[in-house]
Design a protein around this motif. Structure first.
Motif, PDB file in Angstrom:
ATOM      1  N   VAL A  24      44.334  40.053  38.650  1.00  0.00           N
ATOM      2  CA  VAL A  24      44.633  41.152  39.566  1.00  0.00           C
ATOM      3  C   VAL A  24      46.144  41.361  39.610  1.00  0.00           C
ATOM      4  O   VAL A  24      46.929  40.429  39.394  1.00  0.00           O
ATOM      5  CB  VAL A  24      44.091  40.886  40.980  1.00  0.00           C
ATOM      6  N   GLN A  25      46.538  42.601  39.861  1.00  0.00           N
ATOM      7  CA  GLN A  25      47.946  42.953  39.980  1.00  0.00           C
ATOM      8  C   GLN A  25      48.315  42.977  41.455  1.00  0.00           C
ATOM      9  O   GLN A  25      47.702  43.694  42.249  1.00  0.00           O
ATOM     10  CB  GLN A  25      48.214  44.319  39.350  1.00  0.00           C
ATOM     11  N   LEU A  26      49.304  42.181  41.842  1.00  0.00           N
ATOM     12  CA  LEU A  26      49.737  42.120  43.227  1.00  0.00           C
ATOM     13  C   LEU A  26      50.755  43.212  43.513  1.00  0.00           C
ATOM     14  O   LEU A  26      51.342  43.797  42.599  1.00  0.00           O
ATOM     15  CB  LEU A  26      50.339  40.750  43.527  1.00  0.00           C
ATOM     16  N   THR A  27      50.960  43.498  44.786  1.00  0.00           N
ATOM     17  CA  THR A  27      51.931  44.530  45.167  1.00  0.00           C
ATOM     18  C   THR A  27      53.343  44.136  44.766  1.00  0.00           C
ATOM     19  O   THR A  27      54.203  44.998  44.597  1.00  0.00           O
ATOM     20  CB  THR A  27      51.878  44.756  46.688  1.00  0.00           C
ATOM     21  N   TYR A  42      38.809  33.517  46.383  1.00  0.00           N
ATOM     22  CA  TYR A  42      38.806  34.807  47.057  1.00  0.00           C
ATOM     23  C   TYR A  42      37.585  35.651  46.700  1.00  0.00           C
ATOM     24  O   TYR A  42      37.502  36.801  47.118  1.00  0.00           O
ATOM     25  CB  TYR A  42      40.068  35.596  46.688  1.00  0.00           C
ATOM     26  N   ASN A  81      36.826  46.309  47.059  1.00  0.00           N
ATOM     27  CA  ASN A  81      36.733  44.860  46.937  1.00  0.00           C
ATOM     28  C   ASN A  81      35.432  44.394  46.299  1.00  0.00           C
ATOM     29  O   ASN A  81      35.117  43.210  46.307  1.00  0.00           O
ATOM     30  CB  ASN A  81      36.874  44.208  48.320  1.00  0.00           C
ATOM     31  N   GLN A  84      51.190  38.953  38.574  1.00  0.00           N
ATOM     32  CA  GLN A  84      49.764  38.866  38.299  1.00  0.00           C
ATOM     33  C   GLN A  84      49.214  37.550  38.842  1.00  0.00           C
ATOM     34  O   GLN A  84      49.865  36.510  38.759  1.00  0.00           O
ATOM     35  CB  GLN A  84      49.502  38.950  36.798  1.00  0.00           C
ATOM     36  N   SER A 102      41.130  43.507  49.660  1.00  0.00           N
ATOM     37  CA  SER A 102      41.064  44.646  48.748  1.00  0.00           C
ATOM     38  C   SER A 102      42.019  44.411  47.580  1.00  0.00           C
ATOM     39  O   SER A 102      43.234  44.363  47.761  1.00  0.00           O
ATOM     40  CB  SER A 102      41.435  45.939  49.479  1.00  0.00           C
ATOM     41  N   LYS A 103      41.457  44.237  46.390  1.00  0.00           N
ATOM     42  CA  LYS A 103      42.259  43.964  45.201  1.00  0.00           C
ATOM     43  C   LYS A 103      41.723  44.758  44.025  1.00  0.00           C
ATOM     44  O   LYS A 103      40.519  44.904  43.857  1.00  0.00           O
ATOM     45  CB  LYS A 103      42.228  42.456  44.855  1.00  0.00           C
ATOM     46  N   ASP A 104      42.626  45.282  43.215  1.00  0.00           N
ATOM     47  CA  ASP A 104      42.241  45.981  42.005  1.00  0.00           C
ATOM     48  C   ASP A 104      42.294  45.014  40.828  1.00  0.00           C
ATOM     49  O   ASP A 104      43.307  44.327  40.625  1.00  0.00           O
ATOM     50  CB  ASP A 104      43.178  47.159  41.729  1.00  0.00           C
ATOM     51  N   TYR A 140      49.311  32.382  47.219  1.00  0.00           N
ATOM     52  CA  TYR A 140      47.938  32.819  47.019  1.00  0.00           C
ATOM     53  C   TYR A 140      46.959  31.659  46.863  1.00  0.00           C
ATOM     54  O   TYR A 140      45.750  31.886  46.901  1.00  0.00           O
ATOM     55  CB  TYR A 140      47.844  33.774  45.815  1.00  0.00           C
ATOM     56  N   PHE A 178      35.530  40.644  46.693  1.00  0.00           N
ATOM     57  CA  PHE A 178      36.779  40.023  47.098  1.00  0.00           C
ATOM     58  C   PHE A 178      36.850  39.963  48.617  1.00  0.00           C
ATOM     59  O   PHE A 178      36.327  40.842  49.308  1.00  0.00           O
ATOM     60  CB  PHE A 178      37.981  40.827  46.584  1.00  0.00           C
TER      61      PHE A 178
END
Length: 353
Positions: A331-334, A218, A305, A338, A242-244, A193, A239
Protein backbone atom coordinates in the motif's frame (compact mmCIF):
# COMPACT_ATOMS: atom_id res chain seq x y z
CA UNK A 1 -48.91 -51.32 52.95
CA UNK A 2 -47.35 -53.73 50.53
CA UNK A 3 -49.04 -51.98 47.60
CA UNK A 4 -47.98 -48.54 48.83
CA UNK A 5 -44.35 -49.68 49.04
CA UNK A 6 -44.58 -51.00 45.50
CA UNK A 7 -46.03 -47.72 44.29
CA UNK A 8 -43.36 -45.74 46.13
CA UNK A 9 -40.66 -47.94 44.66
CA UNK A 10 -42.17 -47.52 41.19
CA UNK A 11 -42.32 -43.76 41.64
CA UNK A 12 -38.67 -43.74 42.76
CA UNK A 13 -37.60 -45.78 39.74
CA UNK A 14 -39.59 -43.45 37.47
CA UNK A 15 -37.96 -40.33 38.94
CA UNK A 16 -34.50 -41.85 38.62
CA UNK A 17 -35.24 -42.84 35.02
CA UNK A 18 -36.39 -39.33 34.16
CA UNK A 19 -33.29 -37.89 35.81
CA UNK A 20 -31.01 -40.23 33.83
CA UNK A 21 -32.92 -39.41 30.64
CA UNK A 22 -32.46 -35.65 31.23
CA UNK A 23 -28.79 -36.20 32.04
CA UNK A 24 -28.24 -38.18 28.82
CA UNK A 25 -30.06 -35.52 26.75
CA UNK A 26 -27.95 -32.79 28.42
CA UNK A 27 -24.71 -34.60 27.70
CA UNK A 28 -25.76 -35.21 24.09
CA UNK A 29 -26.70 -31.56 23.68
CA UNK A 30 -23.39 -30.46 25.16
CA UNK A 31 -21.56 -32.48 22.56
CA UNK A 32 -23.37 -30.45 19.93
CA UNK A 33 -23.23 -27.08 21.65
CA UNK A 34 -19.65 -27.07 22.95
CA UNK A 35 -18.05 -27.29 19.49
CA UNK A 36 -20.41 -24.52 18.36
CA UNK A 37 -19.40 -22.37 21.33
CA UNK A 38 -15.75 -23.13 20.69
CA UNK A 39 -16.25 -22.06 17.11
CA UNK A 40 -17.81 -18.80 18.26
CA UNK A 41 -14.98 -18.22 20.72
CA UNK A 42 -12.36 -19.02 18.10
CA UNK A 43 -14.08 -16.69 15.65
CA UNK A 44 -13.58 -13.81 18.09
CA UNK A 45 -9.87 -14.60 18.08
CA UNK A 46 -9.39 -14.65 14.32
CA UNK A 47 -8.46 -11.22 13.06
CA UNK A 48 -6.22 -8.62 14.60
CA UNK A 49 -3.64 -10.16 16.90
CA UNK A 50 -4.59 -13.75 16.22
CA UNK A 51 -3.64 -16.13 13.44
CA UNK A 52 -6.42 -18.24 12.01
CA UNK A 53 -4.03 -20.86 10.67
CA UNK A 54 -2.01 -21.21 13.82
CA UNK A 55 -3.17 -24.77 14.51
CA UNK A 56 -1.14 -26.11 11.60
CA UNK A 57 2.55 -26.93 11.57
CA UNK A 58 2.62 -27.76 7.90
CA UNK A 59 1.71 -25.89 4.75
CA UNK A 60 0.04 -27.40 1.70
CA UNK A 61 3.39 -28.49 0.27
CA UNK A 62 4.42 -30.38 3.38
CA UNK A 63 6.94 -27.86 4.76
CA UNK A 64 6.77 -27.71 8.56
CA UNK A 65 8.69 -26.19 11.46
CA UNK A 66 11.08 -28.55 13.22
CA UNK A 67 10.59 -26.88 16.62
CA UNK A 68 6.98 -25.82 16.24
CA UNK A 69 6.19 -26.94 19.80
CA UNK A 70 9.34 -25.41 21.26
CA UNK A 71 9.14 -25.08 25.05
CA UNK A 72 8.97 -21.66 26.66
CA UNK A 73 11.06 -20.79 29.71
CA UNK A 74 9.15 -21.00 33.02
CA UNK A 75 8.94 -17.20 33.34
CA UNK A 76 8.10 -16.61 29.68
CA UNK A 77 4.98 -14.50 30.31
CA UNK A 78 6.87 -12.22 32.69
CA UNK A 79 9.80 -11.88 30.30
CA UNK A 80 7.72 -11.39 27.15
CA UNK A 81 5.66 -8.65 28.77
CA UNK A 82 8.87 -7.07 30.04
CA UNK A 83 10.24 -6.95 26.49
CA UNK A 84 6.91 -5.55 25.28
CA UNK A 85 7.19 -2.78 27.87
CA UNK A 86 10.76 -1.98 26.73
CA UNK A 87 9.65 -1.82 23.10
CA UNK A 88 6.72 0.50 23.78
CA UNK A 89 8.82 2.72 26.05
CA UNK A 90 11.37 3.08 23.26
CA UNK A 91 8.63 3.88 20.77
CA UNK A 92 7.16 6.55 23.02
CA UNK A 93 10.57 8.03 23.85
CA UNK A 94 11.25 8.38 20.12
CA UNK A 95 7.99 10.06 19.17
CA UNK A 96 5.97 7.00 18.11
CA UNK A 97 2.53 7.52 19.62
CA UNK A 98 1.18 4.03 18.93
CA UNK A 99 2.09 0.96 20.96
CA UNK A 100 2.49 -2.58 19.69
CA UNK A 101 0.52 -5.40 21.29
CA UNK A 102 1.69 -8.92 22.04
CA UNK A 103 0.87 -11.58 19.44
CA UNK A 104 1.45 -15.31 19.78
CA UNK A 105 2.70 -16.61 16.45
CA UNK A 106 4.98 -19.55 17.46
CA UNK A 107 7.59 -18.80 14.77
CA UNK A 108 9.39 -16.40 17.12
CA UNK A 109 9.68 -18.81 20.05
CA UNK A 110 10.67 -21.79 17.92
CA UNK A 111 13.45 -19.74 16.28
CA UNK A 112 14.84 -18.55 19.62
CA UNK A 113 14.82 -22.15 20.85
CA UNK A 114 16.46 -23.43 17.65
CA UNK A 115 19.32 -20.94 18.00
CA UNK A 116 19.86 -21.84 21.64
CA UNK A 117 19.97 -25.62 21.30
CA UNK A 118 21.89 -25.64 18.02
CA UNK A 119 24.38 -22.91 18.94
CA UNK A 120 24.01 -20.43 16.08
CA UNK A 121 22.85 -16.87 15.51
CA UNK A 122 21.05 -15.99 12.28
CA UNK A 123 17.77 -14.93 10.69
CA UNK A 124 17.90 -18.23 8.81
CA UNK A 125 17.45 -21.54 10.64
CA UNK A 126 18.71 -25.10 10.31
CA UNK A 127 15.90 -25.86 7.84
CA UNK A 128 17.01 -22.99 5.61
CA UNK A 129 13.90 -20.90 6.29
CA UNK A 130 13.83 -17.13 6.37
CA UNK A 131 11.60 -15.28 8.89
CA UNK A 132 8.64 -14.76 6.55
CA UNK A 133 8.67 -18.44 5.59
CA UNK A 134 8.53 -19.51 9.25
CA UNK A 135 5.81 -16.97 9.88
CA UNK A 136 3.58 -18.29 7.10
CA UNK A 137 4.07 -21.94 8.09
CA UNK A 138 3.21 -21.06 11.70
CA UNK A 139 -0.10 -19.50 10.63
CA UNK A 140 0.91 -15.85 10.21
CA UNK A 141 -1.31 -13.94 7.83
CA UNK A 142 -0.06 -10.38 8.22
CA UNK A 143 3.40 -9.18 7.28
CA UNK A 144 6.46 -9.76 9.44
CA UNK A 145 9.91 -8.23 9.95
CA UNK A 146 12.33 -9.83 12.38
CA UNK A 147 14.91 -8.69 14.93
CA UNK A 148 17.24 -11.23 16.52
CA UNK A 149 19.75 -10.63 19.32
CA UNK A 150 21.66 -12.60 21.93
CA UNK A 151 23.74 -12.05 25.03
CA UNK A 152 26.52 -14.33 26.30
CA UNK A 153 27.85 -14.31 29.85
CA UNK A 154 29.01 -17.65 31.22
CA UNK A 155 27.17 -18.73 34.34
CA UNK A 156 25.26 -15.46 34.78
CA UNK A 157 21.67 -16.20 33.76
CA UNK A 158 20.37 -18.03 36.79
CA UNK A 159 17.32 -15.91 37.66
CA UNK A 160 14.53 -13.96 36.02
CA UNK A 161 16.14 -10.67 37.03
CA UNK A 162 19.47 -11.52 35.35
CA UNK A 163 17.63 -12.53 32.16
CA UNK A 164 15.66 -9.26 32.30
CA UNK A 165 18.95 -7.37 32.56
CA UNK A 166 20.17 -9.09 29.40
CA UNK A 167 16.94 -8.37 27.53
CA UNK A 168 17.09 -4.72 28.57
CA UNK A 169 20.66 -4.46 27.29
CA UNK A 170 19.76 -6.13 23.99
CA UNK A 171 16.79 -3.80 23.44
CA UNK A 172 18.95 -0.76 24.22
CA UNK A 173 21.66 -1.85 21.77
CA UNK A 174 19.14 -2.41 18.98
CA UNK A 175 17.60 1.05 19.40
CA UNK A 176 20.58 3.23 20.34
CA UNK A 177 23.69 1.41 19.11
CA UNK A 178 22.64 -0.16 15.81
CA UNK A 179 24.80 1.65 13.26
CA UNK A 180 26.72 -1.57 12.51
CA UNK A 181 23.44 -2.96 11.15
CA UNK A 182 22.41 0.21 9.27
CA UNK A 183 19.91 0.85 12.08
CA UNK A 184 17.68 -1.92 10.74
CA UNK A 185 16.74 -3.15 14.20
CA UNK A 186 15.99 0.41 15.33
CA UNK A 187 13.78 1.14 12.31
CA UNK A 188 11.92 -2.09 12.93
CA UNK A 189 11.21 -1.28 16.57
CA UNK A 190 10.17 2.30 15.74
CA UNK A 191 8.10 1.59 12.63
CA UNK A 192 4.79 3.34 13.42
CA UNK A 193 2.82 0.88 11.28
CA UNK A 194 3.87 -2.18 13.25
CA UNK A 195 0.98 -2.90 15.58
CA UNK A 196 1.85 -6.36 16.95
CA UNK A 197 4.96 -8.27 17.94
CA UNK A 198 5.53 -11.97 18.65
CA UNK A 199 8.40 -12.49 21.07
CA UNK A 200 10.68 -15.50 21.36
CA UNK A 201 12.92 -15.97 24.40
CA UNK A 202 15.21 -18.92 25.07
CA UNK A 203 18.10 -19.08 27.53
CA UNK A 204 20.38 -21.20 29.65
CA UNK A 205 22.93 -20.10 32.22
CA UNK A 206 25.31 -18.86 29.50
CA UNK A 207 23.13 -17.47 26.67
CA UNK A 208 19.97 -15.42 26.23
CA UNK A 209 18.38 -15.37 22.77
CA UNK A 210 15.72 -12.84 21.82
CA UNK A 211 13.51 -12.83 18.70
CA UNK A 212 11.15 -9.96 17.92
CA UNK A 213 8.80 -10.66 15.01
CA UNK A 214 7.11 -7.32 14.32
CA UNK A 215 3.85 -7.60 12.46
CA UNK A 216 1.48 -5.46 10.42
CA UNK A 217 -1.91 -6.95 11.17
CA UNK A 218 -4.42 -4.73 9.40
CA UNK A 219 -6.40 -7.18 7.28
CA UNK A 220 -9.40 -9.23 8.30
CA UNK A 221 -9.12 -12.01 5.74
CA UNK A 222 -12.22 -13.29 4.01
CA UNK A 223 -10.04 -15.26 1.59
CA UNK A 224 -6.57 -16.08 2.87
CA UNK A 225 -3.99 -16.03 0.07
CA UNK A 226 -4.18 -19.38 -1.71
CA UNK A 227 -2.87 -20.93 -4.90
CA UNK A 228 -4.39 -23.83 -6.84
CA UNK A 229 -2.82 -26.44 -9.12
CA UNK A 230 -3.11 -24.07 -12.09
CA UNK A 231 -1.19 -21.33 -10.22
CA UNK A 232 -4.31 -19.22 -9.78
CA UNK A 233 -3.90 -17.02 -6.69
CA UNK A 234 -6.83 -15.50 -4.82
CA UNK A 235 -6.93 -13.24 -1.78
CA UNK A 236 -9.46 -10.89 -0.25
CA UNK A 237 -10.53 -9.17 2.90
CA UNK A 238 -11.10 -5.90 4.71
CA UNK A 239 -8.57 -3.35 5.91
CA UNK A 240 -9.11 -1.92 9.37
CA UNK A 241 -8.29 1.48 7.85
CA UNK A 242 -8.97 2.99 4.45
CA UNK A 243 -5.98 2.06 2.29
CA UNK A 244 -5.42 1.86 -1.45
CA UNK A 245 -3.52 -1.17 -2.66
CA UNK A 246 -0.68 -0.08 -4.90
CA UNK A 247 0.14 -3.55 -6.18
CA UNK A 248 0.68 -7.14 -5.17
CA UNK A 249 4.45 -7.75 -5.12
CA UNK A 250 5.89 -11.19 -5.75
CA UNK A 251 9.35 -12.27 -4.55
CA UNK A 252 11.13 -15.55 -5.12
CA UNK A 253 13.51 -17.76 -3.12
CA UNK A 254 14.82 -21.21 -4.06
CA UNK A 255 13.34 -24.01 -1.99
CA UNK A 256 15.00 -24.04 1.44
CA UNK A 257 17.80 -26.51 2.05
CA UNK A 258 19.11 -27.63 5.47
CA UNK A 259 21.91 -25.53 6.93
CA UNK A 260 24.46 -26.48 9.59
CA UNK A 261 25.28 -24.25 12.56
CA UNK A 262 28.67 -23.69 10.93
CA UNK A 263 27.04 -22.45 7.72
CA UNK A 264 24.67 -20.25 9.69
CA UNK A 265 27.65 -18.64 11.40
CA UNK A 266 29.17 -17.63 8.04
CA UNK A 267 28.26 -15.26 5.22
CA UNK A 268 25.62 -14.62 4.01
CA UNK A 269 23.65 -16.24 6.81
CA UNK A 270 25.24 -14.32 9.67
CA UNK A 271 23.98 -10.96 8.39
CA UNK A 272 20.67 -9.35 7.53
CA UNK A 273 18.14 -10.98 5.25
CA UNK A 274 16.23 -9.74 2.23
CA UNK A 275 12.85 -10.54 0.69
CA UNK A 276 14.35 -12.72 -2.01
CA UNK A 277 14.39 -11.83 -5.71
CA UNK A 278 11.75 -9.38 -6.88
CA UNK A 279 9.91 -10.94 -9.82
CA UNK A 280 7.18 -8.45 -10.54
CA UNK A 281 3.86 -7.00 -9.53
CA UNK A 282 0.19 -7.63 -9.95
CA UNK A 283 -1.76 -4.53 -11.05
CA UNK A 284 -5.18 -3.70 -12.51
CA UNK A 285 -5.78 -3.76 -16.24
CA UNK A 286 -4.12 -0.82 -17.98
CA UNK A 287 -1.23 -0.45 -15.52
CA UNK A 288 2.43 -1.50 -15.72
CA UNK A 289 5.04 -2.03 -13.01
CA UNK A 290 8.26 -0.06 -13.36
CA UNK A 291 10.49 -3.06 -12.66
CA UNK A 292 10.10 -6.78 -13.15
CA UNK A 293 7.24 -8.61 -14.82
CA UNK A 294 3.78 -7.06 -15.00
CA UNK A 295 0.94 -9.44 -14.16
CA UNK A 296 -2.49 -8.10 -15.02
CA UNK A 297 -5.03 -9.14 -12.41
CA UNK A 298 -7.92 -11.33 -13.49
CA UNK A 299 -10.06 -9.68 -10.81
CA UNK A 300 -9.07 -6.42 -9.12
CA UNK A 301 -12.03 -5.48 -6.96
CA UNK A 302 -10.77 -2.81 -4.57
CA UNK A 303 -13.29 -0.52 -2.87
CA UNK A 304 -12.06 1.69 -0.05
CA UNK A 305 -11.08 -0.81 2.65
CA UNK A 306 -12.46 -3.95 0.95
CA UNK A 307 -10.68 -5.98 -1.71
CA UNK A 308 -10.75 -9.19 -3.70
CA UNK A 309 -7.91 -9.93 -6.11
CA UNK A 310 -7.13 -12.92 -8.29
CA UNK A 311 -4.26 -13.46 -10.72
CA UNK A 312 -2.34 -16.24 -12.42
CA UNK A 313 1.30 -17.01 -11.62
CA UNK A 314 1.64 -19.81 -14.18
CA UNK A 315 4.17 -17.98 -16.36
CA UNK A 316 6.30 -17.08 -13.33
CA UNK A 317 6.30 -20.66 -12.10
CA UNK A 318 7.24 -21.87 -15.59
CA UNK A 319 10.10 -19.39 -15.68
CA UNK A 320 11.49 -19.91 -12.17
CA UNK A 321 10.27 -23.41 -11.29
CA UNK A 322 10.14 -24.81 -7.79
CA UNK A 323 10.68 -22.36 -4.99
CA UNK A 324 9.09 -20.07 -2.44
CA UNK A 325 6.89 -17.35 -3.92
CA UNK A 326 6.08 -14.67 -1.36
CA UNK A 327 3.11 -12.39 -1.94
CA UNK A 328 3.11 -8.89 -0.45
CA UNK A 329 0.07 -6.62 -0.33
CA UNK A 330 1.76 -3.25 -0.88
CA UNK A 331 0.00 0.00 0.00
CA UNK A 332 1.07 3.58 -0.63
CA UNK A 333 1.06 5.75 2.49
CA UNK A 334 0.27 9.46 2.54
CA UNK A 335 3.93 10.06 3.39
CA UNK A 336 4.92 8.49 0.07
CA UNK A 337 6.43 5.48 1.85
CA UNK A 338 5.33 2.01 0.87
CA UNK A 339 4.19 -0.44 3.53
CA UNK A 340 3.32 -4.12 3.19
CA UNK A 341 0.37 -5.72 4.94
CA UNK A 342 1.10 -9.34 4.04
CA UNK A 343 4.16 -11.54 3.55
CA UNK A 344 2.51 -14.81 2.59
CA UNK A 345 4.77 -17.55 1.22
CA UNK A 346 3.72 -20.27 -1.22
CA UNK A 347 6.02 -23.30 -1.27
CA UNK A 348 5.95 -24.84 -4.74
CA UNK A 349 7.80 -28.14 -5.00
CA UNK A 350 5.95 -29.97 -7.76
CA UNK A 351 6.51 -27.70 -10.75
CA UNK A 352 6.48 -29.52 -14.08
CA UNK A 353 8.94 -27.13 -15.74
Amino acid sequence: MQKRRALAKLAYITIVSIFIFILVISLFASLLVIPLLEGLINDTRTGLGYNSGIQSNQNNSGFGLLYYNAPKPPAYNILANYVLMLINNDRQNNGITTNVSLDFNPAAQQHAYSMLINGYFSHWDTQGYKPYMRYTIAGGNGSVEENVAYEQYNGRFTSVSTVEDALKQLEYQMVYNDSAHQNGHRFNILDPYHNYVSIGIAYDTNYVYLVQDFENLYIHWNYLPSINSNALVTLGGNFTMSKDIQMIEIFYDPLPQPLTPQQLSSSPYNDGYDQGTFLGGVVPNGYQVQEGITITAIDWSVFSNTFFISFNMKNLVKLYGNGVYTVYVAVQLTTGKQETFSSYSFFISNSTT
